[in-house]
Design an enzyme around this catalytic site. Sequence first.
Site, mmCIF file in Angstrom:
data_model
loop_
_atom_site.group_PDB
_atom_site.id
_atom_site.type_symbol
_atom_site.label_atom_id
_atom_site.label_comp_id
_atom_site.label_asym_id
_atom_site.label_seq_id
_atom_site.Cartn_x
_atom_site.Cartn_y
_atom_site.Cartn_z
ATOM 1 N N ASP A 42 -0.304 5.068 0.929
ATOM 2 C CA ASP A 42 -0.576 6.069 1.960
ATOM 3 C C ASP A 42 -0.476 5.476 3.364
ATOM 4 O O ASP A 42 -1.039 4.419 3.658
ATOM 5 C CB ASP A 42 -1.970 6.663 1.768
ATOM 6 C CG ASP A 42 -2.067 7.484 0.490
ATOM 7 O OD1 ASP A 42 -1.428 8.535 0.418
ATOM 8 O OD2 ASP A 42 -2.769 7.046 -0.441
ATOM 9 N N ASP A 101 0.854 -1.174 0.000
ATOM 10 C CA ASP A 101 0.000 0.000 0.000
ATOM 11 C C ASP A 101 0.902 1.240 0.000
ATOM 12 O O ASP A 101 2.091 1.152 0.339
ATOM 13 C CB ASP A 101 -0.876 -0.033 1.257
ATOM 14 C CG ASP A 101 -1.743 1.199 1.408
ATOM 15 O OD1 ASP A 101 -2.338 1.633 0.415
ATOM 16 O OD2 ASP A 101 -1.808 1.729 2.531
#
Length: 292
Positions: free
Chosen positions: A84, A82
């Site tokens: 963020d 991922d």
Amino acid sequence: MTHILTLVAQLEATSLTDAVVNRVRDAVRGGAPTVLSPGEAVDIPLAAPPDPAPLAAALGGAAIDAIVVKARGRRKALLVADMDSTIIQGETLDELAAFAGIGEKIAAITARAMNGELDFKQALRERVAMLKGLPVDRLERTWERIRMTHGARELVATMRARGAMTALVSGGFSFFTGRVAQALGFDLHRSNVLLDDGAVLTGAVGEPILDRDTKLATLRALAEQRGLKLSASMAVGDGANDLDMLQAAGLGVAFHAKPVVAAAAKARVDHAGLRALLFAQGYPATAFTGVD
């Protein structure tokens, strides 16, 4: 020994002294420890997964992460990460919202979505709609504020140096994933697209939206493409939209994650940086490349 317990200390807060390591070793009935990084990380071999209660008691609330993995197949050939609040610090959408003067409002929605309280697609459309009319140059100004998470460069560079594929798969936006992927050396990136008219954001996001189902599908597709079993993969993320891929990966790590994610993931890192993911694979610090 069938399993390995890897301890990783947050060096800004504490260190792995011999006393701490020996106390944990006794609590889990482990074998002789192997130092991966002095004061920072050690491996303790185990005959079986440890009882969580004695392990937690031995750690005594210290800023030390404990990751248990199978001894066989520790080093992974695929990383899906991922972006963020994982590979980078903070949420890019929240940063954009700050330029629009609605940072707190959008951040509240983001927090609920990442904790699984809201439908991800609906929440994303709602937040992006609130950015309608924001000048596109604010994207560049947001990029200037982005800071990589400590250990991100080492994680990607070290795994790639050992032949692993690395993919950045985000519910965020391609404007940022493209730049992060290039800066850190990811093999590829997948994300959503913010739409604009050349001057301002239109308040819409390109369809279909990349969500938790897409993240899981990407993990599976990349593993199949490389001829790998999912057990040879690692996934890392912090939000509810990461949970399916974390549970499917051979080693799924909840990184400084939301409570619902941390509680359900196979492994978690609550204190240390992304170097912990290399230690969990048995890499000593002397084998790291791309050191921050």
